[in-house]
Design a protein around this motif. Structure first.
Motif, PDB file in Angstrom:
ATOM      1  N   ILE A   1      -6.663 -16.098  -1.527  1.00  0.00           N
ATOM      2  CA  ILE A   1      -7.545 -16.586  -2.753  1.00  0.00           C
ATOM      3  C   ILE A   1      -7.506 -14.638  -2.423  1.00  0.00           C
ATOM      4  O   ILE A   1      -7.749 -14.683  -3.631  1.00  0.00           O
ATOM      5  N   ARG A   2      -8.247 -14.410  -1.773  1.00  0.00           N
ATOM      6  CA  ARG A   2      -8.495 -12.833  -1.932  1.00  0.00           C
ATOM      7  C   ARG A   2      -7.589 -12.265  -3.248  1.00  0.00           C
ATOM      8  O   ARG A   2      -8.131 -11.246  -3.963  1.00  0.00           O
ATOM      9  N   GLN A   3      -5.976 -12.056  -2.302  1.00  0.00           N
ATOM     10  CA  GLN A   3      -5.353 -11.257  -3.156  1.00  0.00           C
ATOM     11  C   GLN A   3      -3.577 -12.055  -3.550  1.00  0.00           C
ATOM     12  O   GLN A   3      -3.383 -12.041  -2.655  1.00  0.00           O
ATOM     13  N   PRO A   4      -4.551 -12.841  -4.740  1.00  0.00           N
ATOM     14  CA  PRO A   4      -3.413 -13.652  -5.066  1.00  0.00           C
ATOM     15  C   PRO A   4      -1.408 -12.882  -4.995  1.00  0.00           C
ATOM     16  O   PRO A   4      -1.042 -14.053  -4.942  1.00  0.00           O
ATOM     17  N   ASP A   5      -1.582 -11.788  -5.569  1.00  0.00           N
ATOM     18  CA  ASP A   5      -0.293 -11.529  -5.666  1.00  0.00           C
ATOM     19  C   ASP A   5       0.205 -11.369  -3.792  1.00  0.00           C
ATOM     20  O   ASP A   5       1.271 -10.760  -3.459  1.00  0.00           O
ATOM     21  N   PHE A   6      -0.600 -11.637  -2.885  1.00  0.00           N
ATOM     22  CA  PHE A   6       0.027 -10.665  -1.296  1.00  0.00           C
ATOM     23  C   PHE A   6       1.647 -12.176  -1.037  1.00  0.00           C
ATOM     24  O   PHE A   6       2.197 -12.126  -0.126  1.00  0.00           O
ATOM     25  N   TYR A   7       1.647 -13.273  -1.935  1.00  0.00           N
ATOM     26  CA  TYR A   7       2.415 -13.821  -1.518  1.00  0.00           C
ATOM     27  C   TYR A   7       4.003 -13.597  -2.385  1.00  0.00           C
ATOM     28  O   TYR A   7       5.043 -14.309  -2.115  1.00  0.00           O
TER      29      TYR A   7
ATOM     30  N   ALA B   1       6.400  -6.263   2.962  1.00  0.00           N
ATOM     31  CA  ALA B   1       5.720  -5.305   3.536  1.00  0.00           C
ATOM     32  C   ALA B   1       4.906  -5.610   4.698  1.00  0.00           C
ATOM     33  O   ALA B   1       4.665  -4.703   5.211  1.00  0.00           O
ATOM     34  N   PHE B   2       4.149  -6.991   4.062  1.00  0.00           N
ATOM     35  CA  PHE B   2       2.979  -6.757   4.885  1.00  0.00           C
ATOM     36  C   PHE B   2       3.983  -7.315   6.812  1.00  0.00           C
ATOM     37  O   PHE B   2       3.711  -6.835   7.443  1.00  0.00           O
ATOM     38  N   LEU B   3       4.937  -7.537   6.217  1.00  0.00           N
ATOM     39  CA  LEU B   3       5.580  -7.578   7.646  1.00  0.00           C
ATOM     40  C   LEU B   3       6.244  -6.766   8.664  1.00  0.00           C
ATOM     41  O   LEU B   3       5.793  -6.795  10.192  1.00  0.00           O
ATOM     42  N   LYS B   4       6.268  -5.777   7.400  1.00  0.00           N
ATOM     43  CA  LYS B   4       7.043  -4.045   7.994  1.00  0.00           C
ATOM     44  C   LYS B   4       5.612  -3.640   8.790  1.00  0.00           C
ATOM     45  O   LYS B   4       6.007  -3.363  10.411  1.00  0.00           O
TER      46      LYS B   4
ATOM     47  N   MET C   1      12.382   6.645   8.160  1.00  0.00           N
ATOM     48  CA  MET C   1      13.217   5.903   7.211  1.00  0.00           C
ATOM     49  C   MET C   1      13.620   4.717   8.289  1.00  0.00           C
ATOM     50  O   MET C   1      13.031   3.215   7.689  1.00  0.00           O
ATOM     51  N   LEU C   2      13.547   4.758   9.551  1.00  0.00           N
ATOM     52  CA  LEU C   2      13.481   3.346  10.009  1.00  0.00           C
ATOM     53  C   LEU C   2      12.298   2.931  10.334  1.00  0.00           C
ATOM     54  O   LEU C   2      12.325   1.355   9.773  1.00  0.00           O
ATOM     55  N   GLY C   3      10.929   2.979  10.404  1.00  0.00           N
ATOM     56  CA  GLY C   3      10.527   2.279  10.273  1.00  0.00           C
ATOM     57  C   GLY C   3       9.867   2.515   8.634  1.00  0.00           C
ATOM     58  O   GLY C   3       8.803   1.475   8.348  1.00  0.00           O
ATOM     59  N   ARG C   4       9.794   3.568   6.826  1.00  0.00           N
ATOM     60  CA  ARG C   4       9.518   3.376   6.172  1.00  0.00           C
ATOM     61  C   ARG C   4      10.568   2.513   5.356  1.00  0.00           C
ATOM     62  O   ARG C   4       9.723   1.624   4.239  1.00  0.00           O
ATOM     63  N   ARG C   5      11.497   2.677   5.792  1.00  0.00           N
ATOM     64  CA  ARG C   5      12.566   2.116   4.008  1.00  0.00           C
ATOM     65  C   ARG C   5      12.927   1.140   4.885  1.00  0.00           C
ATOM     66  O   ARG C   5      12.928   0.254   5.658  1.00  0.00           O
TER      67      ARG C   5
ATOM     68  N   ILE D   1      14.406  -5.308   1.201  1.00  0.00           N
ATOM     69  CA  ILE D   1      14.215  -5.460   3.050  1.00  0.00           C
ATOM     70  C   ILE D   1      14.096  -4.016   4.452  1.00  0.00           C
ATOM     71  O   ILE D   1      14.984  -3.974   4.140  1.00  0.00           O
ATOM     72  N   PRO D   2      13.037  -4.460   4.440  1.00  0.00           N
ATOM     73  CA  PRO D   2      12.636  -2.837   5.240  1.00  0.00           C
ATOM     74  C   PRO D   2      12.931  -3.441   6.554  1.00  0.00           C
ATOM     75  O   PRO D   2      13.657  -4.514   6.965  1.00  0.00           O
TER      76      PRO D   2
END
Lengths: 490, 330
Positions: B41-47, B54-57, B166-170, B181-182
């Motif tokens: 609701i707060r951030q509609p493009d979250f989905y 990126a959130f899962l990363k 790179m392992l954490g970022r890319r 896909i991170p």
């Protein structure tokens, strides 16, 4: 106490028991393990509340909701296990929780003085109020417990197996102390297995059996033989499966095997035979089973399994050698209570012989075993804690059956189990023996011991007191266990 | 399978632990869904898939740490050393790599080995020297902090190579619809799968029994000390992986792992795992971490200061343990 009854979870452990204690009297309560002695004491001391009947103290009806109320009413209890703080002094223990105060601070001087007085009044000047309890001997700690009860103005003192932890010379001191208390007009309820001291101290004796009072007699009129008869006299009401014909070959032999708790023991466990182990609690029965299973291993002597020398140093080694142990403390040591029925039944297989593959087949066979021993549960996923004692024991049995052991050690296999499940477990045990396993079964319940065993050994003080045939009498077992009542002065 | 009697054990009934009892994951799932709705609701493009990935990363290191912590907690122990272990690993990696791309993979192996070794020491001290794990790992925490400070002379030196970061970022780029896909998410999925498999194996079942009743596990023939030690090794290994990922998106500092041990424990408890052992699932622990990460994201979106987030975390751990205790009693 009048007409006192108590049942736990629908199992009646005490019914319609009458007992009375006069001032200055020692009234002994005797009976086998499970006769209801402890329950009776716990009711008298407010730990349990009776379901029926009433208590009166000095003629006044009382209701004791908890031990504190019992103390206030003048009932003191000396447990077998002491309730003392080892790091505190004698005086601190005696007045724990009700220290005398002066201007809001603990008045140590008054506390010590009062403790010294109490100690002197029981003739125990050797114990000083400033001694640390942990440094005292067992007998002296017992004195502290007694003094603690006296400081609460106990008029009735309940003593539970007071000599169990004492050495022989300390018993004499306890006798003297009991007589002093008697002279002060304190009524004593004296619970003991040991007939000799019952005859030495008491003026009356009540025999309990299966939760009922069999008889109350004046000690002067009683004989040890008559008491033993009262303690065991019961019909073999329950059904036991037929015994073995000829026993098979020796599967396990012990030659001079012992450890810190067991004197050297010579013993054979034979294929196809149920060997009963009798004896009082603490006589070394469980220590024997635990040594065979590698929990507290033998440190001396020889043990062989199938003719080959073995000495399991851990339960894991024992399990892998084909030994199974059904512990007496089902909840404390037998089951992982928050895990499911299935997980508990699979525990030995998974723990002792873990595998990465093929778990499915094992699960299938354990499910079949659970069905075969007729475990009643809402499902194999039910937490085992919600099962009845009998069903829990069947889960433990299924766990071991999955290992196909050749030697099974049962410690009180039917304790706390209802009659129906008991018979089922007896049949399972006999069935295992018939299929060639060597079974060792410890039991405090004489009818079970005699009904199940092909051969009986009786233990006393960490040693074998003697061996009896399977058709021995209850008197024979009991006299070996207690140390021949015939030698007791009548 | 072999028995069909309706009252028999094969008649699978719903156990009382079932839906809401202690150790179940239902409550954390409900909380997670509520939080995700609130964030949406707060951030509609979250989905949008890329945003979600990126959130899962960002959540991956905490989820991995929580999975490791789960193994230790379910066996009845604690691992308080993981936060400082993460810091130590990042600082060690930076100094050893010192910007040299060629050193990347040997150092990654070393970092993993060091994590496992720290876990092994924790486990052996706890099981062989009989030091309560709370103390063992607290001691290890202090040792690692002190050793790293001493070794670096007070401030981190060197730098991580781009390959390491790179392992954490890319991630794998140019995937249709998902975007990138991170790598962190892939690593998370592999480890989560392994953790679930491990808990379904004989080892996992014995681990649960050990946490529930170590004496019963021992008398059934289990290697109680061995199983508990392995749990610590798993936790140490997970901390090493988390360190590699965190080194990627954070900078090299002494703060990188600070407080992570408590965040991980909070996550595990939030996931319905009972402190003291024997109850709860690794899925619950990982969902607990995801929930906690979502909550922190939401607080961030609402403009709550970072300092307050710590207080919220404290409230969660108290509430979760208290509620867990109440549920276990009924």
């Amino acid at each position: 106490m009048h007409d006192v009854g108590k049942s736990f979870y629908g199992v009646s452990v005490l019914s319609n028991v009458d007992i009375d204690v006069y001032p200055g009297e020692v009234h002994a309560v005797v009976g086998e393990n499970g006769a209801g002695k402890s329950t009776l004491m716990k009711i008298a001391s407010g730990v349990h509340q009776p379901d029926s009947g009433s208590l009166r103290i000095a003629g006044e009806p009382v209701v004791l909701h908890n031990p504190r109320e019992a103390q206030a009413a003048g009932v003191g209890i000396i447990h077998q296990e002491f309730n003392l703080l080892p790091e505190r002094t004698v005086a601190e223990n005696v007045f724990l929780g009700r220290e005398p105060t002066r201007r809001g601070l603990v008045d140590r001087r008054a506390m010590r003085a009062r403790t010294a007085e109490l100690l002197a009044s029981v003739g125990a000047e050797t114990v000083r109020p400033t001694d640390r309890v942990g440094q005292l001997g067992v007998a002296q700690q017992q004195v502290v417990e007694i003094v603690k009860a006296l400081s609460l103005d106990a008029r009735i003192l309940i003593m539970d197996e007071p000599t169990a932890a004492l050495a022989d010379h300390e018993v004499e001191l306890l006798y003297a102390l009991v007589r002093r208390l008697q002279a002060r007009g304190i009524g004593i309820l004296y619970v003991s297995h040991r007939l000799a001291e019952v005859f030495d101290l008491s003026s009356r004796i009540t025999v309990l059996k299966d939760g009922r009072r069999v008889v109350t007699v004046d000690t002067a009129d009683a004989t040890p033989e008559a008491l033993v008869r009262h303690m065991v006299g019961r019909e073999l009401a329950s059904y036991y499966p037929p015994k073995a014909g000829a026993p098979g070959a020796a599967l396990v032999t012990l030659a001079g095997a012992g450890n810190g708790r067991l004197r050297p023991i010579d013993l054979e466990l034979r294929s196809g035979e149920v060997l009963g182990v009798g004896g009082l609690q603490g006589s070394g029965r469980s220590a024997l089973a635990r040594a065979l299973f590698g929990v507290e291993s033998f440190t001396a002597g020889q043990m062989t399994l199938d003719g080959k020398p073995v000495r399991p140093r851990s339960p894991r080694q024992a399990v892998r050698a084909g030994i199974a142990y059904v512990t007496e403390d089902r909840k404390g040591e037998g089951l992982a209570l928050s895990q499911s029925v299935l997980d508990n039944a699979l525990l030995a297989s998974r723990a002792a012989t873990p595998r990465w593959f093929g778990g499915g087949a094992r699960t299938t066979s354990v499910r079949a075993l659970l069905a075969a021993v007729e475990v009643h549960a809402a499902g194999v996923d039910q937490e085992v804690r919600y099962l009845s004692g009998g069903n829990q024991q069947k889960v433990v049995l299924a766990r071991w059956l999955a290992m196909a052991p050749r030697v099974l050690l049962f410690d009180e296999p039917t304790r706390g189990i209802d009659v129906g499940a008991k018979a089922a477990i007896h049949e399972l045990i006999r069935d295992l023996a018939d299929k060639g396993a060597a079974v060792l079964m410890i039991s405090s319940e004489l009818p079970e011991l005699l009904g199940m065993s092909d051969r009986i050994v009786v233990m006393r003080d960490g040693a074998l007191a003697g061996e009896l045939p399977g058709d021995a009498s209850e008197e024979a077992v009991l006299s070996l266990a207690t140390g021949t009542p015939h030698e007791v002065p009548a | 399978m072999t028995v069909e009697a309706p009252t028999g054990p094969a008649a699978l009934g719903q156990s009382r632990r079932g839906r809401w009892g202690a150790g179940s994951i239902a409550p954390v799932v409900v909380i997670l869904v509520l939080l995700l709705v609130a964030v949406g609701i707060r951030q509609p493009d979250f989905y949008d898939p890329p945003a979600l990935l990126a959130f899962l990363k960002r959540a991956a290191p905490l989820i991995i740490l929580a999975a490791g912590q789960y193994f230790v907690i379910v066996a009845g122990d604690f691992d308080l050393s993981v936060g400082s272990l993460v810091t130590a690993e990042v600082v060690i990696a930076a100094r050893l790599i010192d910007g040299d791309p060629g050193a990347t993979w040997p150092v990654v192996a070393l970092v993993l080995g060091f994590g496992l070794l720290v876990g092994l020491v924790n486990g052996l001290v706890t099981t062989l020297l009989l030091v309560p794990s709370f103390i063992t790992t607290l001691g290890m925490y202090l040792i690692l902090v002190g050793a790293v400070y001493t070794w670096t002379g007070g401030s981190p030196r060197g730098a991580l190579s781009e390959e390491f970061r790179m392992l954490g970022r890319r991630g794998i780029e140019g995937v249709p619809w998902l975007g990138e896909i991170p790598y962190a998410v892939l690593i998370l999925l592999v480890l989560a799968g392994l953790a679930i498999l491990a808990m379904r194996s004989d080892f996992g079942k014995v681990l649960l029994a050990v946490g529930d009743n170590p004496r019963a596990a021992r008398l059934a023939g289990g290697r109680v000390a061995g199983v508990r030690t392995i749990a610590f090794v798993v936790s140490g290994g997970c901390a090493a992986v988390a360190a590699i990922l965190l080194g990627g998106f954070g900078g090299v500092s002494f703060q990188v792992g600070a407080g992570l041990e408590f965040t991980a424990i909070t996550a595990v408890v939030l996931g319905g795992v009972v402190l003291g052992g024997g109850r709860g699932s690794v899925v619950g622990a990982m969902l607990g971490a995801l929930t906690l990460q979502t909550l922190l994201t939401l607080l961030n979106l609402l403009g709550v200061a970072g300092a307050l987030a710590s207080a919220v975390q404290g409230l969660i751990i108290l509430a979760a343990v208290a509620i867990g205790g109440l549920r276990a009693r009924t």
